[in-house]
Design an enzyme around this catalytic site. Structure first.
Site, PDB file in Angstrom:
ATOM      1  N   HIS A  10       0.854  -1.367  -0.038  1.00  0.00           N
ATOM      2  CA  HIS A  10       0.052  -0.078   0.025  1.00  0.00           C
ATOM      3  C   HIS A  10       0.927   1.267  -0.005  1.00  0.00           C
ATOM      4  O   HIS A  10       2.226   1.165   0.314  1.00  0.00           O
ATOM      5  CB  HIS A  10      -1.043   0.050   1.127  1.00  0.00           C
ATOM      6  CG  HIS A  10      -0.182   0.065   2.452  1.00  0.00           C
ATOM      7  ND1 HIS A  10       0.312   1.097   3.084  1.00  0.00           N
ATOM      8  CD2 HIS A  10       0.054  -0.906   3.356  1.00  0.00           C
ATOM      9  CE1 HIS A  10       1.054   0.986   4.112  1.00  0.00           C
ATOM     10  NE2 HIS A  10       0.776  -0.480   4.427  1.00  0.00           N
ATOM     11  N   GLU A  83      -1.855  -7.086   7.492  1.00  0.00           N
ATOM     12  CA  GLU A  83      -0.775  -6.765   8.102  1.00  0.00           C
ATOM     13  C   GLU A  83      -0.560  -7.680   9.334  1.00  0.00           C
ATOM     14  O   GLU A  83      -1.637  -8.166  10.075  1.00  0.00           O
ATOM     15  CB  GLU A  83      -0.374  -5.415   8.546  1.00  0.00           C
ATOM     16  CG  GLU A  83       0.971  -5.180   9.022  1.00  0.00           C
ATOM     17  CD  GLU A  83       2.121  -5.543   8.229  1.00  0.00           C
ATOM     18  OE1 GLU A  83       2.253  -6.934   7.794  1.00  0.00           O
ATOM     19  OE2 GLU A  83       2.828  -4.709   7.733  1.00  0.00           O
TER      20      GLU A  83
END
Length: 209
Positions: A10, A83
């Site tokens: 990202h 994550e």
């Protein structure tokens, strides 16, 4: 042609800049991150992706949506691409973590966080599952997070855990490319898309150099 996977991290967030552990915290892209996502989308569109899947966290999903708009593809969501969970470390800077948990910081293992082995298995399993739905010459773009992607790549390649640190971290909106062969997956490119620069991530400290 063989199946390929592009693993895209990202764009930048404020917590990346402040070196705060993000983990499962749902932090948005900052203005720089939005611009990075647009740039990455314009470049990756040339690869003609056939499928896009993203972590459910908005920093990854918004990065994925930028690509989806350019190439005209919907973005699937998979929570397994999140994550690594950081427990009590989330929201804290590296300096704060090192001060409060010196031994755990040295090992980069939050006492109530998610073990690296578990992250590697869940992310690699997700990538295999989505790649199984590709045509033989298809291209899957997986939009996720720095530590999650690095660990998932290592697991997908079959590397023993003792060698995982040999693979460096991913910069914001940089990507790695994997290709499936007769003997499994192989790494074609790693941390592409930018010139070498410090990596601000939830990954191990040595990945920042």
């Amino acid at each position: 042609m063989s199946k390929r996977i592009v693993c895209l991290r990202h764009g930048q967030t404020l917590w990346n800049v402040e070196q705060r552990f993000q983990g499962h915290s749902d932090i948005p892209l900052d203005d720089t991150g939005v611009a990075q996502a647009a740039r990455a989308a314009s470049l990756l569109a040339a690869l003609r992706p056939t499928m896009i899947v993203s972590s459910d966290l908005q920093r990854a999903n918004d990065t994925a949506l930028a690509l989806g708009r350019v190439v005209g593809l919907d973005v699937a969501i998979d929570k397994a691409l999140r994550e690594r969970g950081g427990g009590q470390w989330e929201g804290l800077t590296r300096e704060q973590i090192a001060d409060r948990w010196p031994d755990e910081y040295a090992a980069w293992e939050a006492p109530d966080g998610e073990p690296v082995g578990e992250v590697a298995v869940r992310v690699a399993a997700s990538m295999r599952r989505w790649a199984a739905g590709l045509e033989d010459d298809g291209l899957l773009v997986v939009v996720s997070h720095g530590a999650a992607l690095r660990l998932g790549i290592c697991e997908l390649l079959g590397l023993p855990e003792a060698l995982w640190s040999a693979l460096g971290g991913l910069g914001n909106c940089s990507w790695s490319v994997l290709q499936e062969g007769r003997r499994g997956w192989r790494l074609l490119e790693h941390n592409a898309g930018t010139l070498p620069e410090p990596v601000r991530s939830d990954d191990k400290p040595e990945s920042d150099v």
